[in-house]
Write a protein that holds these residues in place. Structure first.
Motif, short mmCIF file in Angstrom:
data_model
loop_
_atom_site.label_atom_id
_atom_site.label_comp_id
_atom_site.label_asym_id
_atom_site.label_seq_id
_atom_site.Cartn_x
_atom_site.Cartn_y
_atom_site.Cartn_z
N VAL A 134 37.41 7.30 129.94
CA VAL A 134 37.64 7.72 128.53
C VAL A 134 37.46 9.06 128.57
N MET A 135 36.87 10.08 129.14
CA MET A 135 36.72 11.19 129.12
C MET A 135 38.03 11.90 129.76
N LEU A 140 43.16 14.62 128.77
CA LEU A 140 44.65 14.88 128.51
C LEU A 140 45.36 15.14 127.33
N TYR A 141 44.79 14.13 126.29
CA TYR A 141 45.29 14.14 124.93
C TYR A 141 44.83 15.33 124.17
N ILE A 142 43.53 15.81 124.27
CA ILE A 142 43.35 17.09 123.58
C ILE A 142 43.95 18.29 123.97
N THR A 179 42.68 12.53 138.79
CA THR A 179 41.28 12.65 139.59
C THR A 179 40.59 11.70 138.73
N PHE A 180 40.45 11.68 137.52
CA PHE A 180 39.72 11.15 136.37
C PHE A 180 40.05 9.38 136.62
N THR A 181 41.26 9.17 136.17
CA THR A 181 41.69 7.76 136.19
C THR A 181 41.61 7.19 137.53
N GLU A 182 41.91 7.70 138.59
CA GLU A 182 41.67 7.15 140.10
C GLU A 182 40.37 7.05 140.54
N ILE A 595 25.56 10.29 131.12
CA ILE A 595 25.16 11.73 131.69
C ILE A 595 26.15 11.92 132.87
N ALA A 596 25.95 11.25 133.95
CA ALA A 596 26.73 11.63 135.32
C ALA A 596 28.15 11.77 134.69
N ALA A 597 28.62 10.81 134.03
CA ALA A 597 30.07 10.95 133.54
C ALA A 597 30.39 12.26 132.97
N LEU A 598 29.45 12.64 132.15
CA LEU A 598 29.52 13.89 131.18
C LEU A 598 29.59 14.92 132.24
#
Length: 646
Positions: A134-135, A140-142, A179-182, A595-598
């Motif tokens: 999601v992040m 990408l969209y921001i 990198t995020f999505t993969e 928190i780790a994802a952030l």
């Protein structure tokens, strides 16, 4: 061999006290805190599905803007620069933020229910994969809304994506989105593979596993081998752009074709990452509505595995226009033709199942039948493109655009919508309206062909793809206008689907546990399932265990006894024959995956602007990881209590 402390029984249903304990043990915390801490695979699966459909809608809006620009010659609905952003964002959204993630999202929800498990393996990892996905999509969209969106195409070919030709941060943002999505996809692949191989219900051998679980297993192994290639490609692209490495600079020993090899080694298997899960959807839907088990189960499994192996021998199919050895092109032509054979086997098995059964024509089956028509058409154009001489003529034309959408939108989204209608009662406990479902189907089916069939003719008449506009007098205006009209009909069909969903929520039609009469284990539990999935884990004796009980007159499948009701205890079974091996205590809901994802997001986003972000950004990632794995008091107490249990 039975797991220590666990036994197989055919006893009475769980007591009310046991059910309350199970609910309490497996429920996520309530409120906003619980929203961030959730690790229930059903909660995460629903969120994943909703998030991917939001990206699907955004990608569809971008496609409509492009079609409006191309509806006539020499239009100026959008600028050339903005059109490049629309094209890049549309392709990137559909390929990286919708098509693969939505298939994993459906699997995340359904696989534990299908194989008789209470959870997925590594539930916190599933939560981390959701948040990082999601992040990454939001990043990408921001960036796009702020005017810094990528404009180098969803394939980001070099040297056009290097700093000399693509100044600004758009290409860097695209590469980090990869990198995020993969990363999310790789983590979910590990979760799903482990779940399928080590958490199946006792008795569910590999030969009794639902075909959708087989399709998921095959797909996730493909993810493990395909995704690293594009992550390496995007990372080396960022290094070339930000720290002046020379991976893709021929003057300094680099090679621009290296990008194409890396990207398409991922890119063509990705077509099957998108295509194979819908084959599992179809293999679940057809037996239910044909009222008989699938014909040729073993042939179907072998066809899925063969598709996965052949998919990795096709990537040069996309590079016939490059200066590669002719012998190599011949090999990849042969592989491109050979991969049609497993699909043909599956189609014959599905048709045989329908022919030998008593089909009931409901909305899910309508989408499946449409898939047959579209798959044949898309497959035939794929065989045409496997011919090097023809491919050289139409490679950069709209013929390829038509083929791509027939294979991906037609071959994946039609079965996906069928699966949504089929499993929507299990997702929500509600039934979608059948009349609106048929309206959705016919509008989508008609709009699809009106939108994309003319593109074949446009390509044969010479219209190049990836163009912002075209001159008058070439005979392209009518077919482009027709294609745009079809795109508007597709948009109307999606609006009907959304109206159906909203109407269902307003006029709740509650669904029973098994509204369709399915034979697999997910239809044994209530709709929607409780937090613990099964009151008692089942024992399986057949590929369609619920139908076996109807045939033999059994009271129900045997069940596992001996697992704790007041703790998140699961049964681990052997990979091949699902023999019980041990019990395992699963972790509690936790804020640390979020928190780790952030922290990981800060590292990835910061690295777009400075390499030092990797150094300093690693510190909060390490801290979050330590917090993630630090044992909590409740988990320690439960573990000690279970160890003392006889």
């Amino acid at each position: 061999m039975q797991a220590e402390g666990a036994a197989l029984r055919d006893g009475p249903a769980a007591s009310p006290r046991t059910l309350v304990a199970l609910q309490r043990a497996w429920s996520d915390p309530p409120g906003a805190w619980g929203f961030l801490c959730a690790i229930d695979h059903k909660t995460l699966g629903r969120r994943f599905i909703v998030a991917t459909f939001v990206f699907f809608l955004l990608g569809g809006v971008l496609a409509l803007l492009m079609r409006l620009q191309l509806a006539g010659a020499q239009l100026h609905f959008v600028s050339p620069a903005f059109y490049n952003q629309l094209f890049t964002m549309h392709g990137s959204t559909m390929m990286f933020l919708f098509a693969v993630p939505v298939m994993q999202a459906v699997a995340l929800y359904l696989v534990p229910l299908m194989i008789g498990a209470r959870s997925v393996a590594f539930p916190r990892m599933s939560a981390f994969a959701f948040w990082i996905f999601v992040m990454g999509g939001a990043f990408l969209y921001i960036s796009f809304v702020l005017g810094a969106g990528p404009d180098v195409g969803w394939f980001s070919y070099v040297p056009l994506a290097l700093a000399d030709y693509a100044p600004g941060k758009g290409a860097d943002i695209w590469a980090q989105m990869i990198t995020f999505t993969e990363l999310s996809a790789l983590l979910l692949a590990v979760v799903l593979i482990t779940t399928i191989l080590k958490m199946r219900a006792p008795g569910m051998t590999l030969g009794r596993m639902p075909l959708f679980a087989w399709a998921t297993l095959v797909t996730q192994f493909m993810v493990l081998f395909a995704m690293p290639a594009v992550m390496i490609a995007s990372s080396t692209l960022i290094l070339d752009r930000l720290v002046d490495t020379q991976f893709y600079n021929p003057a300094r020993g680099g090679d621009v074709l290296l990008w194409q090899h890396l990207f398409w080694f991922f890119g063509h298997p990705e077509v099957y990452l998108i295509f194979v899960p819908p084959l599992g959807f179809i293999s679940a839907i057809i037996p239910t509505f044909a009222r008989r088990p699938i014909f040729g189960y073993r042939a179907m499994v072998l066809a899925l595995i063969a598709t996965a192996f052949l998919a990795f021998g096709l990537w040069v199919h996309h590079m016939f226009a490059t200066n590669l050895p002719e012998v190599g092109k011949d090999f990849f032509t042969a592989a491109s033709l050979a991969i049609a054979l497993p699909s043909a086997v599956q189609i014959f098995c599905w048709l045989a199942t329908l022919w030998l059964g008593r089909p009931v024509l409901k909305t899910p089956l309508l989408f499946v039948l449409a898939f047959f028509v579209i798959l044949v058409m898309g497959g035939l154009t794929g065989i045409m493109l496997a011919s090097v001489p023809l491919d050289l003529q139409v490679h950069d034309t709209y013929f390829v655009v038509a083929h791509l959408h027939y294979v991906l939108l037609g071959g994946a989204v039609f079965p996906l919508f069928g699966a949504i209608y089929y499993w929507y009662p299990k997702f929500t406990g509600l039934l979608l309206d059948e009349r609106l479902g048929r309206w959705h189907f016919w509008l989508f089916f008609a709009g699809f062909h009106v939108a994309f069939f003319p593109m074949h003719l446009l390509g044969l008449f010479g219209m190049p793809r990836r163009v912002w506009t075209y001159p008058h007098g070439l005979g392209w205006e009518g077919m482009n206008a027709l294609s745009t009209a079809g795109a508007l009909v597709i948009a109307a069909s999606v609006c009907v689907f959304l109206a159906n969903v909203l109407r269902t929520w307003r006029r709740a039609v509650l669904a029973p546990a098994d509204p369709w009469g399915g034979g697999t284990l997910e239809w044994q539990v209530p709709s929607p399932p409780p937090p613990h999935n099964f009151d008692a884990l089942p024992v399986v004796h057949d590929a369609d265990p619920l139908w076996r009980d109807d045939r033999t007159g059994d009271r129900g499948p045997m069940a596992v006894a001996g697992l704790a009701a007041d703790a998140r205890e699961v049964l681990v079974t052997s990979p091949m024959v699902a023999r019980p091996e041990t019990r395992m205590l699963f972790p509690q809901p936790s804020i640390w995956p979020f928190i780790a994802a952030l922290a990981t997001t800060v590292l990835f986003v910061g690295s777009v602007f400075t390499p030092w972000a990797i150094v300093w950004g690693a510190i909060p990632v390490v801290i979050a990881t330590i917090g993630w794995f630090w044992p909590g008091r409740r988990e320690t107490a439960q573990s000690l209590a279970l160890e003392r249990r006889p």
